[in-house]
Design a protein around this motif. Structure first.
Motif, PDB file in Angstrom:
ATOM      1  N   LEU A  51     -30.337 137.249  86.701  1.00  0.00           N
ATOM      2  CA  LEU A  51     -29.754 135.921  86.889  1.00  0.00           C
ATOM      3  C   LEU A  51     -30.557 135.032  87.837  1.00  0.00           C
ATOM      4  N   SER A  52     -31.746 135.450  88.218  1.00  0.00           N
ATOM      5  CA  SER A  52     -32.628 134.555  88.981  1.00  0.00           C
ATOM      6  C   SER A  52     -33.841 134.207  88.123  1.00  0.00           C
ATOM      7  N   LYS A  53     -34.410 133.056  88.367  1.00  0.00           N
ATOM      8  CA  LYS A  53     -35.470 132.508  87.520  1.00  0.00           C
ATOM      9  C   LYS A  53     -36.613 133.492  87.321  1.00  0.00           C
ATOM     10  N   ASP A  54     -37.080 134.110  88.424  1.00  0.00           N
ATOM     11  CA  ASP A  54     -38.216 135.030  88.321  1.00  0.00           C
ATOM     12  C   ASP A  54     -37.765 136.490  88.316  1.00  0.00           C
ATOM     13  N   ARG A  55     -36.481 136.729  88.166  1.00  0.00           N
ATOM     14  CA  ARG A  55     -35.896 138.063  88.086  1.00  0.00           C
ATOM     15  C   ARG A  55     -36.165 138.895  89.349  1.00  0.00           C
ATOM     16  N   SER A  56     -36.214 138.216  90.484  1.00  0.00           N
ATOM     17  CA  SER A  56     -36.503 138.927  91.735  1.00  0.00           C
ATOM     18  C   SER A  56     -35.283 139.075  92.631  1.00  0.00           C
ATOM     19  N   LEU A  57     -34.258 138.246  92.413  1.00  0.00           N
ATOM     20  CA  LEU A  57     -33.089 138.251  93.290  1.00  0.00           C
ATOM     21  C   LEU A  57     -31.812 138.378  92.478  1.00  0.00           C
ATOM     22  N   SER A  58     -30.831 139.032  93.065  1.00  0.00           N
ATOM     23  CA  SER A  58     -29.485 139.038  92.504  1.00  0.00           C
ATOM     24  C   SER A  58     -28.549 138.430  93.529  1.00  0.00           C
ATOM     25  N   CYS A  59     -27.289 138.265  93.157  1.00  0.00           N
ATOM     26  CA  CYS A  59     -26.295 137.786  94.134  1.00  0.00           C
ATOM     27  C   CYS A  59     -26.264 138.705  95.350  1.00  0.00           C
ATOM     28  N   SER A  60     -26.434 140.009  95.085  1.00  0.00           N
ATOM     29  CA  SER A  60     -26.344 141.001  96.162  1.00  0.00           C
ATOM     30  C   SER A  60     -27.558 141.002  97.080  1.00  0.00           C
ATOM     31  N   LYS A  92     -33.383 133.997 102.014  1.00  0.00           N
ATOM     32  CA  LYS A  92     -34.570 133.464 101.337  1.00  0.00           C
ATOM     33  C   LYS A  92     -34.337 133.439  99.831  1.00  0.00           C
ATOM     34  N   GLY A  93     -34.645 132.283  99.208  1.00  0.00           N
ATOM     35  CA  GLY A  93     -34.513 132.133  97.772  1.00  0.00           C
ATOM     36  C   GLY A  93     -35.741 132.627  97.037  1.00  0.00           C
ATOM     37  N   ILE A  94     -35.828 132.296  95.742  1.00  0.00           N
ATOM     38  CA  ILE A  94     -36.911 132.835  94.909  1.00  0.00           C
ATOM     39  C   ILE A  94     -38.289 132.356  95.348  1.00  0.00           C
ATOM     40  N   HIS A  95     -38.363 131.210  95.997  1.00  0.00           N
ATOM     41  CA  HIS A  95     -39.654 130.705  96.483  1.00  0.00           C
ATOM     42  C   HIS A  95     -39.821 130.983  97.973  1.00  0.00           C
ATOM     43  N   HIS A  96     -39.026 131.919  98.492  1.00  0.00           N
ATOM     44  CA  HIS A  96     -39.002 132.258  99.915  1.00  0.00           C
ATOM     45  C   HIS A  96     -38.569 131.060 100.768  1.00  0.00           C
ATOM     46  N   THR A  97     -37.873 130.129 100.130  1.00  0.00           N
ATOM     47  CA  THR A  97     -37.335 128.976 100.844  1.00  0.00           C
ATOM     48  C   THR A  97     -36.034 129.375 101.533  1.00  0.00           C
ATOM     49  N   ILE A 103     -27.788 128.293  90.041  1.00  0.00           N
ATOM     50  CA  ILE A 103     -28.528 127.131  89.539  1.00  0.00           C
ATOM     51  C   ILE A 103     -29.312 126.399  90.626  1.00  0.00           C
ATOM     52  N   ASN A 104     -29.043 126.705  91.903  1.00  0.00           N
ATOM     53  CA  ASN A 104     -29.762 126.025  92.984  1.00  0.00           C
ATOM     54  C   ASN A 104     -31.247 126.363  92.913  1.00  0.00           C
ATOM     55  N   PRO A 105     -32.125 125.358  92.790  1.00  0.00           N
ATOM     56  CA  PRO A 105     -33.561 125.634  92.631  1.00  0.00           C
ATOM     57  C   PRO A 105     -34.179 126.352  93.817  1.00  0.00           C
ATOM     58  N   ASP A 106     -33.559 126.241  94.993  1.00  0.00           N
ATOM     59  CA  ASP A 106     -34.093 126.920  96.171  1.00  0.00           C
ATOM     60  C   ASP A 106     -33.477 128.298  96.391  1.00  0.00           C
ATOM     61  N   GLU A 107     -32.514 128.679  95.557  1.00  0.00           N
ATOM     62  CA  GLU A 107     -31.890 129.993  95.702  1.00  0.00           C
ATOM     63  C   GLU A 107     -32.283 130.883  94.512  1.00  0.00           C
TER      64      GLU A 107
END
Length: 316
Positions: free
Chosen positions: A43-52, A69-74, A110-114
């Protein structure tokens, strides 16, 4: 490697305690499907993060750093709160911008930074996955949709209710469930420290918004509730969090500025010593509480006693 395996084991043990597999309490299987989605990086754009990744099970489903930190380490804008005992709350997020758990579940995805994944793309991914396609058909009698994805995740989150702490056993009649310091701390909580002015009810939140002085427009710029309502009287107001499992959800406040419960208690004891220029701070905080060091320790002992037994392994 040992640390990683230990962490995974903790997560498995804690999740097992919530019993979210299809059962009498979850006859539709929505919560079990939601649990699977909650832990899936799909469920993350680059498949690196989950809710957990940010809502870590062994820490009361909170994070251990001030800003996740989100998918872009933001870094996220605000501290990740724990998500236990959220069933039936009237609003969600520090600024209360979500009215339902379903809406809350959507926004990090859906948050682009998460997690950065448009919900339409999430639907497509799940329906292209044979396992999920069959699972959604079984549970909802339909393919995955934006609506039923969020219904499943919210159903899982509603299972994260906790009521098996030393405090609960004490209230139920076990006089030995709380230590003497925690018993004294409970009396301070409802008395001299006046904590239950904001942290009341079964989950120790009045489900209101308060300004405790952590907004000054300069070094502390987050205006909180104002950003959701655009009502100038809401500047610096944030949702009062529940205190169940608070001992394992450090750091604290919307910006994670306090690393320990002791620091939080010290702030409430004498707010002016830490933030002198807070704008529109609640008048109840204008006078120091004048708690002694022993009293602050007792109050901390009571707060620790609000931790559900399933989280003990993390706290110790």
């Amino acid at each position: 490697m040992i640390f990683i395996l230990t962490g995974l084991l903790c997560a498995v043990i804690i999740i097992a305690g919530f019993n979210t597999s299809p059962q009498p309490g979850d006859p539709s299987g929505k919560a079990a499907l939601g649990e699977k989605l909650f832990f899936d990086p799909l469920l993350s754009k680059d498949r690196s993060l989950s809710c957990s990744s940010c809502h870590i099970p062994q820490f009361g489903f909170a994070d251990t750093i001030a800003f996740s930190k989100g998918i872009h380490h933001t870094p996220t804008k605000r501290n990740t709160p724990g998500i236990t005992n959220l069933s039936g709350r009237p609003n969600y997020f520090w600024d209360g911008r979500a009215a339902t758990l379903e809406d809350q579940a959507l926004q990090p995805i859906i948050n682009p930074d998460e997690m950065g994944l448009p919900i339409e793309e999430a639907v497509q991914r799940l329906n292209e996955n044979e396992s999920y396609r069959l699972y959604f058909q079984q549970v909802f009698n339909s393919p995955a949709t934006g609506k039923n994805i969020l219904q499943a995740i919210a159903a899982f989150e509603r299972t994260l209710e906790t009521a098996n702490s030393p405090y609960d056993r004490y209230i139920a009649g076990d006089d030995n469930a709380l230590s003497p310091p925690a018993i004294r701390g409970r009396l301070l909580f409802i008395g001299k420290a006046n904590c239950n002015n904001c942290h009341s009810g079964e989950d120790f939140t009045a489900d209101r918004f308060k300004n405790i002085g952590l907004y000054n427009g300069t070094s502390l710029k987050d205006a909180g509730r104002f950003e959701a309502t655009k009502d100038s009287t809401h500047r610096g107001f944030f949702k009062v969090p529940g205190l169940r499992n608070v001992a394992v959800t450090a750091p604290y406040m919307h910006n994670g500025m306090f690393k320990t419960l002791k620091e939080v208690i010290a702030y409430y004891n004498e707010p002016n010593h830490i933030v002198q220029d807070g704008i529109n701070r609640d008048l109840s905080l204008n006078k120091p509480l004048n708690l002694s060091n022993e009293e602050m320790n007792d109050l901390e002992a009571f707060l620790v006693a609000l931790t559900d037994d399933r989280f003990k392994i993390a706290h110790h």
